[in-house]
Structures are given as structure tokens and as C-alpha cells.
Write a protein that holds these residues in place. Structure first.
Motif, PDB file in Angstrom:
ATOM      1  N   ILE A 260      -8.974 -25.658  81.568  1.00 35.27           N
ATOM      2  CA  ILE A 260     -10.767 -24.965  82.651  1.00 35.27           C
ATOM      3  C   ILE A 260     -11.377 -24.851  82.338  1.00 35.27           C
ATOM      4  O   ILE A 260     -12.621 -24.310  83.277  1.00 35.27           O
ATOM      5  CB  ILE A 260      -9.490 -23.513  82.979  1.00 35.27           C
ATOM      6  N   SER A 261     -11.241 -25.572  80.952  1.00 36.03           N
ATOM      7  CA  SER A 261     -12.406 -25.555  80.290  1.00 36.03           C
ATOM      8  C   SER A 261     -13.343 -26.660  79.177  1.00 36.03           C
ATOM      9  O   SER A 261     -12.308 -27.093  78.611  1.00 36.03           O
ATOM     10  CB  SER A 261     -12.915 -24.351  78.722  1.00 36.03           C
ATOM     11  N   ASP A 262     -14.065 -27.245  79.562  1.00 33.83           N
ATOM     12  CA  ASP A 262     -14.319 -27.794  78.739  1.00 33.83           C
ATOM     13  C   ASP A 262     -15.377 -27.508  77.558  1.00 33.83           C
ATOM     14  O   ASP A 262     -15.779 -29.335  76.415  1.00 33.83           O
ATOM     15  CB  ASP A 262     -15.429 -29.188  79.700  1.00 33.83           C
ATOM     16  N   ASN A 269     -14.153 -24.939  84.063  1.00 34.24           N
ATOM     17  CA  ASN A 269     -15.356 -25.976  84.542  1.00 34.24           C
ATOM     18  C   ASN A 269     -14.579 -26.045  86.011  1.00 34.24           C
ATOM     19  O   ASN A 269     -15.042 -26.917  86.516  1.00 34.24           O
ATOM     20  CB  ASN A 269     -14.516 -27.399  83.290  1.00 34.24           C
ATOM     21  N   LEU A 270     -14.078 -24.716  86.265  1.00 34.81           N
ATOM     22  CA  LEU A 270     -14.118 -25.198  88.311  1.00 34.81           C
ATOM     23  C   LEU A 270     -13.018 -25.447  88.424  1.00 34.81           C
ATOM     24  O   LEU A 270     -12.722 -25.864  90.376  1.00 34.81           O
ATOM     25  CB  LEU A 270     -15.123 -25.724  88.954  1.00 34.81           C
ATOM     26  N   CYS A 271     -11.985 -26.429  87.524  1.00 31.26           N
ATOM     27  CA  CYS A 271     -10.511 -27.760  87.735  1.00 31.26           C
ATOM     28  C   CYS A 271      -9.596 -25.564  87.894  1.00 31.26           C
ATOM     29  O   CYS A 271      -9.562 -24.728  87.531  1.00 31.26           O
ATOM     30  CB  CYS A 271     -10.236 -27.793  86.596  1.00 31.26           C
ATOM     31  N   HIS A 272      -9.012 -25.881  88.980  1.00 32.88           N
ATOM     32  CA  HIS A 272      -7.794 -25.332  89.410  1.00 32.88           C
ATOM     33  C   HIS A 272      -6.770 -25.355  90.194  1.00 32.88           C
ATOM     34  O   HIS A 272      -6.882 -27.116  91.180  1.00 32.88           O
ATOM     35  CB  HIS A 272      -8.509 -24.285  90.484  1.00 32.88           C
ATOM     36  N   PHE A 273      -5.736 -25.429  90.558  1.00 37.96           N
ATOM     37  CA  PHE A 273      -4.754 -25.967  91.076  1.00 37.96           C
ATOM     38  C   PHE A 273      -4.808 -25.383  92.260  1.00 37.96           C
ATOM     39  O   PHE A 273      -5.427 -24.233  92.631  1.00 37.96           O
ATOM     40  CB  PHE A 273      -3.267 -25.468  90.246  1.00 37.96           C
ATOM     41  N   SER A 367     -11.470 -34.109  91.731  1.00 42.83           N
ATOM     42  CA  SER A 367      -9.525 -33.397  91.137  1.00 42.83           C
ATOM     43  C   SER A 367     -10.008 -33.476  90.246  1.00 42.83           C
ATOM     44  O   SER A 367     -10.552 -34.183  89.135  1.00 42.83           O
ATOM     45  CB  SER A 367      -8.412 -34.948  91.939  1.00 42.83           C
ATOM     46  N   CYS A 368      -8.638 -32.011  89.997  1.00 40.61           N
ATOM     47  CA  CYS A 368      -8.678 -32.347  88.235  1.00 40.61           C
ATOM     48  C   CYS A 368      -7.403 -32.949  87.595  1.00 40.61           C
ATOM     49  O   CYS A 368      -6.889 -32.724  86.811  1.00 40.61           O
ATOM     50  CB  CYS A 368      -8.759 -30.811  87.756  1.00 40.61           C
ATOM     51  N   THR A 369      -6.867 -33.780  88.595  1.00 42.98           N
ATOM     52  CA  THR A 369      -5.239 -33.793  88.403  1.00 42.98           C
ATOM     53  C   THR A 369      -5.435 -35.001  87.120  1.00 42.98           C
ATOM     54  O   THR A 369      -4.480 -34.831  86.295  1.00 42.98           O
ATOM     55  CB  THR A 369      -4.482 -34.319  89.523  1.00 42.98           C
ATOM     56  N   GLY A 370      -6.573 -35.899  87.173  1.00 43.32           N
ATOM     57  CA  GLY A 370      -5.885 -36.977  86.231  1.00 43.32           C
ATOM     58  C   GLY A 370      -6.745 -36.412  84.780  1.00 43.32           C
ATOM     59  O   GLY A 370      -5.415 -36.630  83.699  1.00 43.32           O
ATOM     60  N   LYS A 371      -7.677 -35.149  85.100  1.00 40.65           N
ATOM     61  CA  LYS A 371      -7.141 -34.372  83.482  1.00 40.65           C
ATOM     62  C   LYS A 371      -5.973 -34.032  83.334  1.00 40.65           C
ATOM     63  O   LYS A 371      -5.980 -34.068  82.091  1.00 40.65           O
ATOM     64  CB  LYS A 371      -8.870 -33.319  83.730  1.00 40.65           C
ATOM     65  N   PHE A 372      -5.603 -33.485  84.011  1.00 34.75           N
ATOM     66  CA  PHE A 372      -4.571 -32.361  83.230  1.00 34.75           C
ATOM     67  C   PHE A 372      -3.662 -33.391  83.047  1.00 34.75           C
ATOM     68  O   PHE A 372      -2.563 -32.747  82.054  1.00 34.75           O
ATOM     69  CB  PHE A 372      -3.627 -31.656  84.752  1.00 34.75           C
ATOM     70  N   ILE A 373      -3.042 -34.632  83.625  1.00 33.55           N
ATOM     71  CA  ILE A 373      -2.406 -35.876  83.257  1.00 33.55           C
ATOM     72  C   ILE A 373      -2.671 -36.341  81.737  1.00 33.55           C
ATOM     73  O   ILE A 373      -1.769 -36.257  80.759  1.00 33.55           O
ATOM     74  CB  ILE A 373      -1.936 -36.830  84.424  1.00 33.55           C
ATOM     75  N   ASP A 374      -3.464 -36.601  81.991  1.00 30.82           N
ATOM     76  CA  ASP A 374      -4.133 -37.078  80.067  1.00 30.82           C
ATOM     77  C   ASP A 374      -3.997 -36.300  79.181  1.00 30.82           C
ATOM     78  O   ASP A 374      -3.819 -36.052  78.214  1.00 30.82           O
ATOM     79  CB  ASP A 374      -6.138 -36.788  80.347  1.00 30.82           C
ATOM     80  N   LEU A 375      -4.686 -34.323  79.458  1.00 31.98           N
ATOM     81  CA  LEU A 375      -4.037 -33.565  78.361  1.00 31.98           C
ATOM     82  C   LEU A 375      -2.368 -33.192  78.027  1.00 31.98           C
ATOM     83  O   LEU A 375      -2.751 -33.433  76.936  1.00 31.98           O
ATOM     84  CB  LEU A 375      -4.404 -32.573  79.445  1.00 31.98           C
ATOM     85  N   VAL A 376      -2.415 -33.546  78.989  1.00 26.49           N
ATOM     86  CA  VAL A 376      -0.559 -32.882  79.317  1.00 26.49           C
ATOM     87  C   VAL A 376       0.309 -34.546  78.223  1.00 26.49           C
ATOM     88  O   VAL A 376       0.731 -34.085  77.703  1.00 26.49           O
ATOM     89  CB  VAL A 376       0.116 -32.514  80.513  1.00 26.49           C
ATOM     90  N   SER A 377      -0.591 -35.599  78.283  1.00 28.66           N
ATOM     91  CA  SER A 377       0.383 -37.011  77.631  1.00 28.66           C
ATOM     92  C   SER A 377      -0.179 -36.323  76.369  1.00 28.66           C
ATOM     93  O   SER A 377       0.344 -37.327  75.391  1.00 28.66           O
ATOM     94  CB  SER A 377       0.370 -37.746  79.163  1.00 28.66           C
TER      95      SER A 377
END
Ligand code: GDP
Ligand code: MN
Length: 385
Positions: A260-262, A269-273, A367-377
Motif C-alpha cells: 500500500i505504500s511505495d 499509493n492508492l492500491c487496494h483490494f 491494477s495492483c495485482t502484479g505488484k502483489f504477486i511480485d511482493l509475495v513471490s
């Protein structure tokens, strides 16, 4: 003289033709509803097939539930959303719930109509409960300045912010943020799946998502993520930072702040589910940390003076209070709430779906899903290296 008379006749003839045209076109328009049902009655008589009551839908049997998690669908909805919801419920039943029979809880700020109950009951063998929202949870609290509220509604409306001038939308966002999980009909459940009218489920879900999250210690899940309109939340992040400072004990060390923050918490960063889909653990919202968090935000008035959405509120809370492995992306669940869709890209998943993977929103720049996937991987890589 003769010529003039001819013209007169011509004008009269044209007028008659026009009137005849009007007469026939009005007569060709749709018959009234009562005339239509009379026609259907005639048809029934002609066919002589008696219409039978469908026995399946009239004797609900509680023991049919196969899914074993303490879970339900929860749907905040208006009576007027019935027909949009029927399409959604049909897909949910066909793609998943006919095998599990998880119960439904419908919630509304006014009583449900008999029509609403009849048509929803006809779509499932599962138990359905219909709940009324306590008035106090759908009213403007006394600490809100109603004059200022009126001004802000007008301002946001004039600025062209979506739902900027709507008070009912604000009640909806505040209710989904702070109250749905306290409804007495949900007391007996640990897990919930939020569903909205009009959303689509594209894939066979041949596993039990509730049991999956229970068995993997997951508390919050999503299918679509995106960036919030900043005009709806001018002071939200400032308020969140105050909360963090005041209650550092509630912040999880292994959190998802990076999502949620860069800049390590300085700005949002305005990202939300996207919370119109959620499968989650009700006890996350019932926790002391979240109740304090909601109350803190609520007292600041941003649900009313601004237009804080339940999506950023839930997402920020999940990112701050949960461990990384407790938030999960349900890639298998193809889903659309207009206008954004998650459609699984892997062929073996696509074969169970009916969505177009080329219209997938996951890697769109909003979308922020790519960011989520990167972060989790990245995190998994570090953890299991
Ligand atoms: P959007 O998805 O942000 O465009 O908002 P929706 O209009 O879909 O509303 C979100 C959810 O809240 C939907 O499930 C609606 O049916 C429900 N909802 C919105 N406003 C009201 C309301 O005034 N009363 C009730 N009972 N439900 C509402
Ligand atoms: Mn919606």
C-alpha cells in the motif's frame, strides 16, 4: 378554382392517411401487462399442462449442506437489485455452491419484499436468512456536523466524483467497513464470501475456498485490485498514520505495508483490494485492532465529509494487521464486477472458465495485482530459499 379544390382534397387525404397511420402504430404497440398475462392464461388453457409447484424449492433441508466450514455468503443489497442478483446467484450456484450448499445471508436497510425472498429461494437448496440492518448503523452519527456534510456532498458532486453527492452510498461504505460482521445473523459464522448483484463467476470452483483459507491460515482474499480515486480519500492516509502512531502494538511486523505504500509508509499509493469480492475471516474484522481502527476512522468523519470506501479501509487494515501469507490472491476464481475482470491465464484453469483471458485486468497499469504477486513471490523466495 378547380386546381385549388384539388389541393384541398389532397390535404384532406394526407391528413386521413396520417391519422390512419397513427391509429395503426398505436395499436401495434405492446399490450398492457394485464393484457399480456391474459394472453398467457389463454395459452395455458390451450396447452392444458397444469403448472406444478417445484417440490425441490419448497422443502429446504438443512442437512444437505456439504461444505463444512462455518461460512456463508453475505450480500448487502436493495430490493431493486433482485433481478441483477439472480443472474449472479445462478452462476454462483452452477459454478460452485450446488455442490456445497453454503447458506446465504442477505442484508438490507429496509425489509426484504416477499418477491425478493421467493425469487432468491428458488435459486438454491441452501439455507437463506434475510436480515434487517439496525437503524443506528445506517444513520448519520450525532458527532457529524450535518450542515458541513451537506456542503461536502454538494462539493464532491460538483467535482464530478462518482457517488460524490450520495448519502446512501456513504452509509453503504461505512456499513461494509464497520458493521456487516457485527450483524447477529453472522454470529454463528467464522468465514464469509461477499457477493454483489451483477457480478460474474466464470469458472468451475471445484474446491472449497472457505476450507482452503481455514486450513492455510489465510484471513483475507481478493481477485481484483486497483487504485483508488484520490478525491474520495484526501485525509485517509494522514488518519491512518495517526492511528499507527497511537497504537503501534496493533501493527503486524511481517505486514504488507509494501503493497500500500511505495515509500515505507510516508504516502499511500492508492492500491487496494476490490472489496465487492471478498472471501475472508470475520474474526479479522471482529479483532480488537480492527474495531479500534474503524472507530478511530469513523470518529474523524471521513466516511461522510469525504467518501472513504470500504475497499481502501479493508485493504489498509489487512495490509497492516495481517502477516504476508494471510492475504491471498484467488487466481482460480474468474470474476467480473463491471468494468474490471480477473480471468485466469493458465490454460489448465481457462479450460474450466468462460471468460476471455485477453481482457484480464491483472496487469493493467491501474491494477495492483502484479505488484502483489511480485511482493509475495519475493517474500516466498526469501523465506524458503
Ligand atoms: P459500486 O459497486 O461501488 O458501484 O456500488 P453498488 O451500487 O454496487 O453498491 C455496493 C453494494 O451495496 C451492492 O451490493 C448494493 O446492492 C449495495 N447497496 C448500495 N446502496 C445500498 C442501499 O442504499 N441499500 C442497500 N440495502 N444496499 C445498498
Ligand atoms: Mn457494485
Amino acid at each position: 378554382m378547380i386546381r385549388r379544390t384539388n389541393i384541398k382534397y389532397l390535404v384532406v387525404a394526407l391528413a386521413v392517411i396520417y391519422l390512419l397511420h397513427l391509429y395503426f402504430t398505436t395499436n401495434n404497440s405492446q399490450p398492457s401487462l394485464s393484457e399480456q398475462s391474459e394472453s398467457y392464461e389463454k395459452l395455458k388453457f390451450k396447452l392444458e399442462i397444469p403448472i406444478k409447484e417445484d417440490p425441490v424449492h419448497n422443502n429446504f433441508n438443512h442437512t444437505r449442506q456439504i461444505g463444512k466450514a462455518k461460512a456463508c455468503f453475505v450480500i448487502l443489497i436493495r430490493n431493486g437489485d433482485l433481478h441483477e442478483f439472480r443472474a449472479t446467484m445462478r452462476q454462483l450456484e452452477d459454478r460452485f455452491n450446488h455442490k456445497y450448499n453454503y447458506p446465504y445471508v442477505f442484508l438490507n436497510d429496509v425489509p426484504f419484499t416477499e418477491e425478493f425472498k421467493k425469487f432468491t429461494r428458488a435459486l438454491t437448496n441452501a439455507k437463506i436468512e434475510y436480515g434487517l440492518i439496525p437503524k443506528k448503523q445506517w444513520s448519520v452519527p450525532d458527532y457529524i456536523d450535518t450542515e458541513l456534510l451537506e456542503e461536502r456532498l454538494e462539493e464532491l458532486e460538483d467535482d464530478g466524483v462518482m457517488y460524490g453527492g450520495s448519502l446512501s452510498y456513504r452509509h453503504m461504505c461505512r456499513y461494509e467497513s464497520g458493521f456487516f460482521f457485527r450483524h447477529k445473523l453472522l454470529d454463528k459464522y467464522d468465514y464469509y464470501w461477499r457477493v454483489e448483484p451483477g457480478v460474474q463467476f466464470y469458472c468451475n470452483i471445484d474446491f472449497d475456498p472457505f476450507a482452503y483459507i481455514r486450513d492455510h491460515d489465510i484471513k483475507y482474499t481478493f481477485t481484483v485490485s486497483l487504485r483508488e480515486y484520490p478525491e474520495t480519500i484526501p485525509t485517509l492516509w494522514k488518519t491512518v498514520k495517526e492511528f499507527i502512531k497511537k497504537y503501534p502494538q496493533y501493527i503486524e511486523k511481517d505486514n504488507l505495508m509494501e503493497f500500500i505504500s511505495d515509500d515505507n509508509g510516508k504516502t499511500y499509493n492508492l492500491c487496494h483490494f476490490w472489496s465487492n469480492f471478498e472471501i475472508g475471516d470475520l474474526n479479522l474484522w471482529r479483532s480488537e485492532a480492527y474495531l479500534k481502527f474503524f472507530d478511530y476512522l469513523d470518529r474523524k468523519g471521513g466516511f461522510f465529509y469525504e467518501r472513504w470506501g470500504d475497499a481502501p479501509v479493508h485493504s489498509i487494515a489487512a495490509a497492516l494487521f495481517l502477516k504476508k501469507h494471510q492475504v491471498h490472491f484467488f487466481n482460480e476464481i474468474g470474476y467480473k464486477h463491471e468494468p474490471f475482470m480477473h480471468c485466469p491465464r493458465e490454460e489448465k484453469l481457462q479450460l474450466k472458465c468462460h471468460c476471455d483471458p485477453n481482457k484480464n485486468f491483472d496487469f493493467d497499469s491501474y491494477s495492483c495485482t502484479g505488484k502483489f504477486i511480485d511482493l509475495v513471490s519475493k517474500w516466498k523466495h526469501e523465506k524458503f530459499r
